[in-house]
Design a protein around this motif. Structure first.
Motif, PDB file in Angstrom:
ATOM      1  N   LEU A 223       1.018  -1.027   0.029  1.00 33.98           N
ATOM      2  CA  LEU A 223       0.306  -0.461  -0.168  1.00 33.98           C
ATOM      3  C   LEU A 223       0.452   1.343  -0.023  1.00 33.98           C
ATOM      4  CD1 LEU A 223      -2.920   0.750   0.214  1.00 33.98           C
ATOM      5  CD2 LEU A 223      -2.699   0.938   2.433  1.00 33.98           C
ATOM      6  N   SER A 224       0.171   2.350  -0.539  1.00 30.73           N
ATOM      7  CA  SER A 224       1.361   3.401  -0.893  1.00 30.73           C
ATOM      8  C   SER A 224       0.297   4.207   0.191  1.00 30.73           C
ATOM      9  CB  SER A 224       1.127   4.002  -2.180  1.00 30.73           C
ATOM     10  OG  SER A 224      -0.118   4.338  -2.700  1.00 30.73           O
ATOM     11  N   SER A 225       1.177   5.610  -0.213  1.00 33.08           N
ATOM     12  CA  SER A 225       0.794   6.420   0.578  1.00 33.08           C
ATOM     13  C   SER A 225      -1.002   7.430   0.369  1.00 33.08           C
ATOM     14  CB  SER A 225       1.260   7.505   1.129  1.00 33.08           C
ATOM     15  OG  SER A 225       1.778   7.976  -0.167  1.00 33.08           O
ATOM     16  N   GLY A 226      -0.729   7.685  -1.024  1.00 33.31           N
ATOM     17  CA  GLY A 226      -2.114   7.435  -0.447  1.00 33.31           C
ATOM     18  C   GLY A 226      -3.061   7.905  -2.026  1.00 33.31           C
ATOM     19  N   GLY A 231       2.093   4.023  -7.942  1.00 33.69           N
ATOM     20  CA  GLY A 231       3.683   2.872  -8.744  1.00 33.69           C
ATOM     21  C   GLY A 231       2.779   1.914  -9.151  1.00 33.69           C
ATOM     22  N   GLY A 232       4.222   0.388  -9.172  1.00 34.96           N
ATOM     23  CA  GLY A 232       3.687  -0.223 -10.200  1.00 34.96           C
ATOM     24  C   GLY A 232       2.687  -1.065  -9.295  1.00 34.96           C
ATOM     25  N   LEU A 233       3.010  -2.434 -10.351  1.00 34.90           N
ATOM     26  CA  LEU A 233       2.052  -3.309 -10.226  1.00 34.90           C
ATOM     27  C   LEU A 233       2.331  -4.312  -9.519  1.00 34.90           C
ATOM     28  CD1 LEU A 233       0.017  -4.271 -13.929  1.00 34.90           C
ATOM     29  CD2 LEU A 233      -0.767  -2.532 -11.933  1.00 34.90           C
ATOM     30  N   ASN A 234       1.657  -4.527  -8.747  1.00 38.16           N
ATOM     31  CA  ASN A 234       2.036  -5.640  -7.313  1.00 38.16           C
ATOM     32  C   ASN A 234       2.076  -6.995  -7.867  1.00 38.16           C
ATOM     33  OD1 ASN A 234       2.857  -8.253  -6.115  1.00 38.16           O
ATOM     34  ND2 ASN A 234       2.083  -6.384  -3.900  1.00 38.16           N
ATOM     35  N   TRP A 235       3.650  -7.787  -8.718  1.00 38.48           N
ATOM     36  CA  TRP A 235       3.307  -8.958  -9.824  1.00 38.48           C
ATOM     37  C   TRP A 235       2.927  -9.916  -9.449  1.00 38.48           C
ATOM     38  CZ3 TRP A 235       5.657 -13.245  -9.169  1.00 38.48           C
ATOM     39  CH2 TRP A 235       7.391 -13.859  -8.041  1.00 38.48           C
ATOM     40  N   PHE A 453     -12.760  -7.325 -18.524  1.00 37.88           N
ATOM     41  CA  PHE A 453     -12.375  -6.633 -16.879  1.00 37.88           C
ATOM     42  C   PHE A 453     -10.907  -7.101 -16.716  1.00 37.88           C
ATOM     43  CE2 PHE A 453     -16.993  -7.725 -17.513  1.00 37.88           C
ATOM     44  CZ  PHE A 453     -17.604  -6.097 -16.811  1.00 37.88           C
ATOM     45  N   VAL A 454     -10.387  -8.037 -16.890  1.00 36.31           N
ATOM     46  CA  VAL A 454      -8.437  -8.108 -16.676  1.00 36.31           C
ATOM     47  C   VAL A 454      -7.949  -6.578 -16.821  1.00 36.31           C
ATOM     48  CG1 VAL A 454      -6.313  -9.770 -16.915  1.00 36.31           C
ATOM     49  CG2 VAL A 454      -9.054 -10.776 -16.925  1.00 36.31           C
ATOM     50  N   ILE A 455      -8.050  -5.667 -18.192  1.00 30.37           N
ATOM     51  CA  ILE A 455      -7.298  -5.591 -18.760  1.00 30.37           C
ATOM     52  C   ILE A 455      -8.366  -4.058 -17.799  1.00 30.37           C
ATOM     53  CG2 ILE A 455      -6.639  -3.724 -20.401  1.00 30.37           C
ATOM     54  CD1 ILE A 455      -6.859  -6.000 -21.699  1.00 30.37           C
ATOM     55  N   SER A 456      -9.161  -4.018 -17.504  1.00 27.64           N
ATOM     56  CA  SER A 456      -9.681  -2.839 -16.746  1.00 27.64           C
ATOM     57  C   SER A 456      -9.108  -2.956 -15.575  1.00 27.64           C
ATOM     58  CB  SER A 456     -10.984  -2.446 -17.244  1.00 27.64           C
ATOM     59  OG  SER A 456     -11.605  -2.245 -18.391  1.00 27.64           O
ATOM     60  N   GLY A 457      -8.833  -4.232 -14.963  1.00 27.27           N
ATOM     61  CA  GLY A 457      -9.099  -3.795 -13.211  1.00 27.27           C
ATOM     62  C   GLY A 457      -7.432  -4.614 -13.170  1.00 27.27           C
ATOM     63  N   LEU A 458      -6.405  -4.267 -13.733  1.00 25.54           N
ATOM     64  CA  LEU A 458      -5.231  -4.085 -13.477  1.00 25.54           C
ATOM     65  C   LEU A 458      -5.093  -3.443 -12.288  1.00 25.54           C
ATOM     66  CD1 LEU A 458      -3.380  -5.133 -16.991  1.00 25.54           C
ATOM     67  CD2 LEU A 458      -3.498  -6.579 -14.622  1.00 25.54           C
ATOM     68  N   ILE A 459      -5.546  -2.333 -12.263  1.00 22.44           N
ATOM     69  CA  ILE A 459      -5.107  -0.714 -11.902  1.00 22.44           C
ATOM     70  C   ILE A 459      -5.367  -1.402  -9.855  1.00 22.44           C
ATOM     71  CG2 ILE A 459      -7.225   0.419 -11.617  1.00 22.44           C
ATOM     72  CD1 ILE A 459      -5.470   3.225 -11.345  1.00 22.44           C
ATOM     73  N   LEU A 460      -6.046  -1.900  -9.897  1.00 18.91           N
ATOM     74  CA  LEU A 460      -6.098  -2.102  -8.512  1.00 18.91           C
ATOM     75  C   LEU A 460      -4.748  -3.306  -7.870  1.00 18.91           C
ATOM     76  CD1 LEU A 460     -10.334  -3.538  -8.892  1.00 18.91           C
ATOM     77  CD2 LEU A 460      -9.699  -2.119  -7.622  1.00 18.91           C
ATOM     78  N   CYS A 461      -4.888  -3.566  -9.001  1.00 15.87           N
ATOM     79  CA  CYS A 461      -3.232  -4.609  -8.399  1.00 15.87           C
ATOM     80  C   CYS A 461      -2.058  -3.775  -8.003  1.00 15.87           C
ATOM     81  CB  CYS A 461      -2.527  -5.397  -9.427  1.00 15.87           C
ATOM     82  SG  CYS A 461      -4.347  -7.030  -9.577  1.00 15.87           S
ATOM     83  N   SER A 462      -2.615  -1.916  -8.224  1.00 22.73           N
ATOM     84  CA  SER A 462      -0.807  -1.487  -8.200  1.00 22.73           C
ATOM     85  C   SER A 462      -1.517  -1.134  -6.564  1.00 22.73           C
ATOM     86  CB  SER A 462      -1.474   0.016  -8.532  1.00 22.73           C
ATOM     87  OG  SER A 462      -2.740   0.897  -8.519  1.00 22.73           O
ATOM     88  N   LYS A 463      -0.244  -0.113  -5.885  1.00 21.93           N
ATOM     89  CA  LYS A 463      -0.082   0.331  -4.836  1.00 21.93           C
ATOM     90  C   LYS A 463      -1.011   0.954  -4.131  1.00 21.93           C
ATOM     91  CE  LYS A 463       4.855   0.129  -4.543  1.00 21.93           C
ATOM     92  NZ  LYS A 463       6.066   0.919  -4.788  1.00 21.93           N
ATOM     93  N   ALA A 464      -1.723   1.518  -5.073  1.00 22.64           N
ATOM     94  CA  ALA A 464      -3.316   2.246  -4.818  1.00 22.64           C
ATOM     95  C   ALA A 464      -3.742   1.481  -4.434  1.00 22.64           C
ATOM     96  CB  ALA A 464      -4.019   3.804  -5.595  1.00 22.64           C
ATOM     97  N   GLY A 465      -3.759   0.109  -5.000  1.00 21.94           N
ATOM     98  CA  GLY A 465      -5.674  -0.716  -5.452  1.00 21.94           C
ATOM     99  C   GLY A 465      -6.485  -0.124  -4.483  1.00 21.94           C
ATOM    100  N   LEU A 466      -6.278   0.017  -2.749  1.00 22.41           N
ATOM    101  CA  LEU A 466      -7.023  -0.532  -2.118  1.00 22.41           C
ATOM    102  C   LEU A 466      -8.200   0.533  -1.938  1.00 22.41           C
ATOM    103  CD1 LEU A 466      -7.794  -1.980   0.237  1.00 22.41           C
ATOM    104  CD2 LEU A 466      -6.646  -0.091   1.756  1.00 22.41           C
ATOM    105  N   PHE A 469     -10.198   0.842  -4.702  1.00 20.13           N
ATOM    106  CA  PHE A 469     -11.556   0.323  -4.713  1.00 20.13           C
ATOM    107  C   PHE A 469     -12.294   0.077  -3.169  1.00 20.13           C
ATOM    108  CE2 PHE A 469     -12.684  -3.174  -0.746  1.00 20.13           C
ATOM    109  CZ  PHE A 469     -13.581  -3.852  -1.813  1.00 20.13           C
ATOM    110  N   GLN A 470     -12.073   0.870  -2.646  1.00 22.15           N
ATOM    111  CA  GLN A 470     -13.060   1.569  -1.500  1.00 22.15           C
ATOM    112  C   GLN A 470     -13.167   2.674  -2.019  1.00 22.15           C
ATOM    113  OE1 GLN A 470     -13.621   0.931   1.528  1.00 22.15           O
ATOM    114  NE2 GLN A 470     -13.781   2.673   3.239  1.00 22.15           N
ATOM    115  N   LEU A 471     -13.010   3.333  -3.035  1.00 25.97           N
ATOM    116  CA  LEU A 471     -14.134   4.564  -3.335  1.00 25.97           C
ATOM    117  C   LEU A 471     -14.835   3.712  -4.433  1.00 25.97           C
ATOM    118  CD1 LEU A 471     -13.520   7.942  -3.893  1.00 25.97           C
ATOM    119  CD2 LEU A 471     -12.194   7.346  -6.239  1.00 25.97           C
TER     120      LEU A 471
END
Length: 634
Positions: A223-226, A231-235, A453-466, A469-471
């Motif tokens: 998780l990032s600071s905000g 950030g990048g993807l968590n592989w 949906f895989v391609i569109s949802g990849l950003i949820l695997c980033s450091k700001a994914g949580l 998701f919450q938003l």
């Protein structure tokens, strides 16, 4: 022009060898598909309705709102709000044989509701599978010994990591800290700020974090600071995300034919595993205290309006009306299936699972409270905090912790999968009903949909994914769903009319709608939904992740997401009025309230002789009220 002159539609009520079915009907039935057996449908509906909220939210609400006394408002809203909407939606799907786009032909002015439902499904489908992704990550980690969330000597840990939770340290008097490990991760969010964690101030190490918290925030989420720091993807998380979508795609590759077979495992396995967890939990010290805390009634809580509102919201969001999947899955039923009986059984089974799951959860929570010497209410949590922080900590203290971790996360994964199946199938059905030629290419449609949906949802695997998701989760269903449910009751209770809906259901079941159900549709349920809608608006507060407050631009995006389900209603309504029959705008408006030529039963034999009831208010308003409520023609 004669209404309903064309009835070349499929007839799921007919057997394949019946000569009365035309070749066209048989072809279209095969193209769209239908449930292979009644049990396929029942298990799919149970799988959809029994979601993660039944496991990680209901027990917490029950404990917080009076224990066993909470069942009184819960059952009230289940019977007065949940069951009527459930029955209404499955009746619409079964009668029309279409998804959420097309059931609004009964009142074309409100076709935008179907588009709004699809928008909700689209957004939920986009982010929901990240929960299954987190579960898969934990499931894979459960095969390592020791469990990776129980130690502080890992690359992702910080100098603030405690080998044991602060609660355990308070009991054992052990406050030793591990040294520095990978100090580059210190920029991550301090998990003591996250409201899902439980921390106890222990002298001069009050800002310490547990190994389990660091595994969740630093390893799983990174998780990032905000929100600004994507950030990048968590592989590792990305691979789990891809695996989760591959499972969904394979299970839906042939539509309801393949889904109907998969749910024999995914819908029943959670019950088996919950039973195993419950039996094990009952053997642990403190389990009885946890159960008593869960069910002990506090009738004084019933005087609090908040308790009733939370019961209503829990019923509404757990059963899943106004989303669209109920309509979609019922549309694959045989035309004469007894959907009234099914609705009663399914609502009781689905919400009964919430109560049963609570016993399994609170045996373990009681054990944790016993181990730490803390009151139960200081240990239990709702939401992901229970699944990914509290429960893994408890499982790590059991004999054979890896085994119990695998059992728990397999159960959680199958529960999440069933909900994901329903949302994806709802999207695919809406698309194929709008473009019927895609029905012949189910495999292509499933692969294309899941790939998108895989391609569109990849950003949820980033450091700001949580944060993302919450938003999305906070805003997408905040106001639209109670409004959709309210409009459903008004449309089919008064505009199209409960009497006409009863006649349509009588064609399917051989008997009309009971008087009590008419009264619920027309009066009780819409009033309750109006109350829930007003309370949702009144109780609104901006989303937060711990102490992190979303910036203004993020809240603006959130409000846009909240508006996505609502925008199509006025836009589509204006389009329909403009293209309706009539000379004046008033005539066009009245025409837009009449059923269109596409409102007809899916059964070809019934369609040929079908005529909708008249919209005329014969005898005035009093007569209309008596007709809709009591079925009396005055």
């Amino acid at each position: 022009m004669e209404l309903y002159s064309k009835c070349s539609v499929e007839d799921p009520s007919l057997e394949d060898d019946q000569s009365s079915s035309t070749e066209t009907d048989q072809s279209e039935t095969q193209e769209r598909g239908r449930w292979g057996a009644k049990l396929d449908y029942m298990l799919s509906m149970v799988g959809y309705c029994v979601g993660l909220g039944n496991i990680w939210r209901f027990p917490y609400l029950c404990m917080r709102n009076g224990g066993g006394a909470f069942l009184i408002p819960f059952l009230f809203f289940l019977l007065a709000c949940g069951l009527p909407l459930y029955f209404l939606e499955v009746s619409l799907g079964q009668f029309t044989g279409r998804g959420c786009f097309h059931v609004w032909e009964a009142c074309p002015l409100f076709k935008g509701i179907g588009v709004g439902m699809f928008n909700v499904l689209f957004v939920v489908t986009l982010y929901y599978n990240i929960i299954n992704t987190w579960t898969l990550y934990y499931l894979g980690s459960s095969f390592f010994t020791p469990l990776p969330w129980t130690t502080c000597d890992n690359a992702w840990n910080t100098p603030k990591c405690l080998h044991q939770s602060p609660n355990s340290l308070q009991q054992n008097g052990n406050s030793s800290l591990y040294g520095a490990y990978n100090s580059s991760l210190q920029s991550s969010v301090n998990s003591s700020n996250v409201n899902a964690t439980i921390l106890t101030v222990i002298g001069n190490v009050s800002d310490s974090t547990t190994s389990l918290e660091e595994f969740w925030f630093h390893r799983v989420l990174t998780l990032s600071s905000g929100l600004h720091d994507v950030g990048g993807l968590n592989w590792r998380l990305t691979l789990c995300f891809l695996a989760a979508w591959i499972v969904v795609c394979l299970c839906l590759i042939k539509g309801v034919k393949s889904l109907g077979k998969v749910v024999y495992v995914t819908a029943t396995l959670p019950y088996l595993l919950l039973t195993v967890i419950l039996i094990k939990g009952l053997t642990l010290p403190g389990a009885t205290d946890g159960i008593l805390f869960y069910i002990r009634p506090d009738f004084n809580k019933l005087a609090n309006l908040q308790v009733w509102l939370e019961a209503g919201l829990q019923v509404f969001y757990s059963l899943g009306p106004a989303w669209g999947p109920l309509i979609t899955m019922a549309s694959y039923n045989k035309f004469h299936n007894n959907c009234y009986r099914d609705s009663i059984i399914l609502t009781l089974v689905s919400e009964g699972t919430s109560i049963f799951g609570g016993f399994a959860i609170f045996t373990i929570v009681g054990y944790m409270a016993h181990q730490t010497g803390k009151p139960v209410d200081e240990v239990v949590q709702a939401g992901p905090g229970l699944a990914y922080l509290v429960y893994p900590e408890a499982l790590s203290q059991l004999p054979f912790p890896n085994l119990w971790a695998v059992v728990f996360f397999v159960m959680l994964f199958t529960v999440g999968l069933d909900s994901q199946f329903a949302t994806v199938e709802g999207c695919m059905t809406a698309i194929s009903d709008s473009v019927p030629r895609l029905r012949k290419h189910k495999v292509f449609l499933a692969i294309l949909t899941c790939s998108f949906f895989v391609i569109s949802g990849l950003i949820l695997c980033s450091k700001a994914g949580l944060y993302i998701f919450q938003l999305l989760d906070w805003y997408i269903a905040a106001f639209g769903l109670p409004l959709f449910g309210l409009l459903e009751c008004l449309i089919f209770g008064w505009i199209y009319g409960a009497e006409n809906m009863s006649r349509d259901i009588e064609i399917m079941l051989g008997r009309g709608v009971p008087v009590y159900m008419r009264i619920l549709w027309c009066i009780v349920t819409p009033l309750l939904l109006l109350m829930l809608l007003i309370s949702a608006i009144y109780m609104y507060r901006p989303p937060m992740v711990g102490s992190y407050t979303y910036p203004p631009y993020a809240r603006a995006i959130g409000w846009f997401v909240a508006a996505l389900p609502l925008i199509p209603i006025p836009l589509w309504g204006f389009h329909v009025i403009r293209n309706s029959h009539g000379i004046t705008w008033y005539q066009k408006f009245c025409s837009s309230l009449q059923p269109s030529e596409d409102w007809k039963p899916v059964s070809s034999s019934e369609c040929e002789k079908y005529r909708p009831g008249s919209r005329e208010m014969r005898g005035g308003i009093k007569a209309m009220v008596l007709r809709n409520l009591l079925g009396k023609n005055v």
